[in-house]
Design an enzyme around this catalytic site. Sequence first.
Site, PDB file in Angstrom:
ATOM      1  N   LYS A   3       8.385  22.631 -14.533  1.00 27.47           N
ATOM      2  CA  LYS A   3       7.590  21.448 -14.204  1.00 27.47           C
ATOM      3  C   LYS A   3       7.309  21.375 -12.709  1.00 27.47           C
ATOM      4  CE  LYS A   3       6.667  16.716 -15.197  1.00 27.47           C
ATOM      5  NZ  LYS A   3       6.951  15.523 -16.013  1.00 27.47           N
TER       6      LYS A   3
ATOM      7  N   ARG B 290      -1.638  21.469 -15.054  1.00 26.30           N
ATOM      8  CA  ARG B 290      -0.640  20.456 -15.393  1.00 26.30           C
ATOM      9  C   ARG B 290      -0.877  19.860 -16.773  1.00 26.30           C
ATOM     10  NH1 ARG B 290       1.860  15.627 -11.533  1.00 26.30           N
ATOM     11  NH2 ARG B 290       3.297  14.851 -13.116  1.00 26.30           N
TER      12      ARG B 290
ATOM     13  N   GLU C  21      11.471  17.370 -24.830  1.00 23.02           N
ATOM     14  CA  GLU C  21      10.725  17.826 -23.663  1.00 23.02           C
ATOM     15  C   GLU C  21      11.195  19.200 -23.196  1.00 23.02           C
ATOM     16  OE1 GLU C  21       8.116  16.568 -22.322  1.00 23.02           O
ATOM     17  OE2 GLU C  21       8.009  14.586 -23.242  1.00 23.02           O
TER      18      GLU C  21
ATOM     19  N   HIS D  66      10.323   8.236 -27.762  1.00 23.15           N
ATOM     20  CA  HIS D  66       9.270   9.102 -27.232  1.00 23.15           C
ATOM     21  C   HIS D  66       9.429  10.539 -27.721  1.00 23.15           C
ATOM     22  CE1 HIS D  66       6.530  10.932 -24.311  1.00 23.15           C
ATOM     23  NE2 HIS D  66       7.498  11.775 -23.995  1.00 23.15           N
TER      24      HIS D  66
ATOM     25  N   ARG E 200       0.813  -1.223   0.000  1.00 22.56           N
ATOM     26  CA  ARG E 200       0.000   0.000   0.000  1.00 22.56           C
ATOM     27  C   ARG E 200       0.847   1.275   0.000  1.00 22.56           C
ATOM     28  NH1 ARG E 200      -3.611  -2.823   3.868  1.00 22.56           N
ATOM     29  NH2 ARG E 200      -5.357  -3.640   2.644  1.00 22.56           N
TER      30      ARG E 200
ATOM     31  N   GLU F 143      -3.355  16.914 -12.182  1.00 23.26           N
ATOM     32  CA  GLU F 143      -3.677  17.259 -13.560  1.00 23.26           C
ATOM     33  C   GLU F 143      -5.138  17.683 -13.721  1.00 23.26           C
ATOM     34  OE1 GLU F 143      -3.002  15.122 -17.855  1.00 23.26           O
ATOM     35  OE2 GLU F 143      -1.540  14.724 -16.287  1.00 23.26           O
TER      36      GLU F 143
ATOM     37  N   HIS G 253       1.722  15.675 -26.810  1.00 29.05           N
ATOM     38  CA  HIS G 253       1.600  14.290 -26.375  1.00 29.05           C
ATOM     39  C   HIS G 253       0.302  13.618 -26.804  1.00 29.05           C
ATOM     40  CE1 HIS G 253       5.032  15.490 -24.026  1.00 29.05           C
ATOM     41  NE2 HIS G 253       5.159  14.286 -23.493  1.00 29.05           N
TER      42      HIS G 253
ATOM     43  N   ASN H 248       1.252  18.375 -21.416  1.00 34.65           N
ATOM     44  CA  ASN H 248       0.966  17.353 -22.422  1.00 34.65           C
ATOM     45  C   ASN H 248       1.021  17.906 -23.845  1.00 34.65           C
ATOM     46  OD1 ASN H 248       0.443  15.079 -20.696  1.00 34.65           O
ATOM     47  ND2 ASN H 248      -1.467  16.081 -20.109  1.00 34.65           N
TER      48      ASN H 248
ATOM     49  N   HIS I 187       1.696  10.593 -28.391  1.00 31.05           N
ATOM     50  CA  HIS I 187       1.544   9.273 -27.772  1.00 31.05           C
ATOM     51  C   HIS I 187       0.883   8.286 -28.731  1.00 31.05           C
ATOM     52  CE1 HIS I 187       1.970  10.116 -23.159  1.00 31.05           C
ATOM     53  NE2 HIS I 187       3.120   9.914 -23.764  1.00 31.05           N
TER      54      HIS I 187
ATOM     55  N   LYS J 236       4.177  11.187 -11.566  1.00 33.28           N
ATOM     56  CA  LYS J 236       3.390  10.339 -12.457  1.00 33.28           C
ATOM     57  C   LYS J 236       4.079   8.991 -12.592  1.00 33.28           C
ATOM     58  CE  LYS J 236       0.890  13.403 -15.622  1.00 33.28           C
ATOM     59  NZ  LYS J 236       0.733  13.779 -17.047  1.00 33.28           N
TER      60      LYS J 236
END
Length: 739
Positions: free
Chosen positions: A229, A243, A185, A268, A121, A239, A250, A247, A254, A143
């Site tokens: 960031k 935030r 990035e 990427h 956990r 997000e 992306h 992206n 993606h 993330k």
Amino acid sequence: MPPLVTLPVLNRPNVIHFGYQMADHIVQDITNNIQVSTYVLITDTHLHTHAAPLLAGLQAKQKRTLVRVLSPGEASKSRHVKAQLEDYLLESQCTRDTCLLALGGGVVGDLVGFVASTFMRGVPFVQIPTTLLAMVDSSIGGKTAIDTQHGKNLIGVFWQPMRIYMDIHTLSTLPPREFANGMAEVIKTAAIWSLADFERLEQQGKGALQDPQARGLLEEAILAAVKVKAEVVNADEREGGLRGLLNFGHSVGHALEALVGPAHGWLHGECVSLGMLLETEIACAMGHARKDAVDRLRRCLALYNLPTDPRLLADWVTVADIMRVMRVDKKNQGNQKKIVILAKIGETLERSATPVDDDVIRSVLEAYYRDSVLTKDSDRVQLQQPREAEQESCKIIVCAAPSVKEWVLKSLVPASTMTLIIALQQEEAEKMILQDDGRQCGNWCIVNFTDQPGSTSLDARARWYECVVKLDEPNAIQAGLAFLAMVARPAHLASQNPSFFVTPTVEDYKEQPPYLVSQWMEGADAVEFRVDLLGIPEGKSWIETAGDQLAILRHRLPSLDMPIIFTTRTIPQAGRFPAESADAYRALLAWGHRWHCAYVDIEFTALTDPILDEIMSVNRACFPDVKTIGSFHDLKGWSSTTMMAARRRASTFNLDVLKLVGTAHSMADNRALENFRAQVDASGSEPVILINMGELGALTRVANRFLTPATHPTLPTVAAPGQLSIHDLKRLRSELKLK
């Protein structure tokens, strides 16, 4: 959310790469501030030199430290690997009192962070990014995720690292393409947030940032991206709005990565580069940006060697493909796609992603890609997956030497999911086979476990194997289970083309750490075990040494069932084994079968017909799962007449793989070889290995398609002159447009 702690990028000219000073700093900081009973250092096979100082530092502090090495690449960001890592932690009796250290790029960081968030956990974890992409992007913000067949990062949670350590010197080890991968990035962050940062990137260019004498410029670029960031994440961890700006590029990027990343090797940052351009064109189509924003962005991306023409992917993707993948996106809102809309360089339309209709996206994509696949039957290409032949599982009788009998009964047998017949005594096992209609081979076999290599003394006509047990190895049970599984259902290279095997040139595998052996295996489809290169201890025979070292190698391989090529190369054939020891050579060939190597290399031109016929008869009758490689080396050059005669002889004895090796004294030897290749393997699909030794012969290794011999940069020597690494072989094949 817990505070984001980012240590400054360290710029120490006297430290090369990730050194002991940086490791000492990390060890001192985490042991003072993250006090747990167990630290688990998780990295991949690229980073063994980076892991060593950390491991040594933690062990010097007398901290329980475990090391887990992953295969590099996106394939490790999967449910399967996550489960494997969790099982490892549980098997290692890790509890909530554990801290995970993610040493590597974004794949390692994302995966380890996700495991840390769910294990017990939630346990603390630390990010130690070693790539530019990870430093400026994935290591910051908490993330964590894994990929699925439906897309990237679709399953994960937000789980903040307790520390993030960055050492700028690790970036000097990055290949140029990986550096550009991270710069995508950096450019993205400047494009959405700061015109001044973007202008600096325009003025500096890639050469300035990679200049060792101008490390300050690179540090400035990294810190600028990190600062943005960190500010965004602290304001909007989950997000909810702000935030989402991160992206940019992306949403489309993606989707492109899902389509061409695994299949065609796109990175990427390369996909995000095209994604930024396409998404800015979408902003133009909506009337929110001017075309000069696209042009300016394209010029900046080109400065850092990033792709800028979406048509580069036109042969592989369609509009329908992209839209299908984009449908499964965390950012979607109903039937609309959430896309960051750039108003101008350094500024976005909104402080969050904007819903965009599919029709707008499709209209931009259609300028570069086909709308859908051709649907006429005549235009369809049906790819039929080859079926594996149905193979009945082998009935296994287990016996064991007295010294390992208790271990087999108490540890190995209970852990197996196979149906095993326990005989324990060799004589009892042999009697069982003979009572079953007198069959010696067929569907029965015996596996004898022993810690004394070459000590099994069963009928030479029977199908039996010897598994050498190394009880002092941590994965002894797994190795034993893997051996049984290979015997029951052996696996070989199906139609992997091109395929490669690596040849470690070491005398003692005991001295090689598992994480280093794993690195050697990167990209390899098999590994060659060279008996003739081993150091033979005083008082030990070739057989004892070979069996012992083979068992150690198996324990150190990244995959316990990796195919092994058993080779004893004689001196006349460019090896070190004395050719006059003919009986010992024949005995080693037999033991290569008994130790269940996937392939056994046979110098067939040096054996008489009766001897070769005897070897192949036993192979076919009792060991159909052990493939033979018929090899011949000509140190004089390449003679097609000689090689054709060797090929005819090999075909007479039905050897499974033909390996013919010449020597390139001039380019004429290479031309002769390639003419020979065109004659005997025009389709490029035959199980043949045709190469020349020597520096001039390197290109013949690039042209070879099946089981090309290779080395690795971290090996002490190459096994043969002209041998290349798997990385170089793949790179050259790509540059030469070889399939």
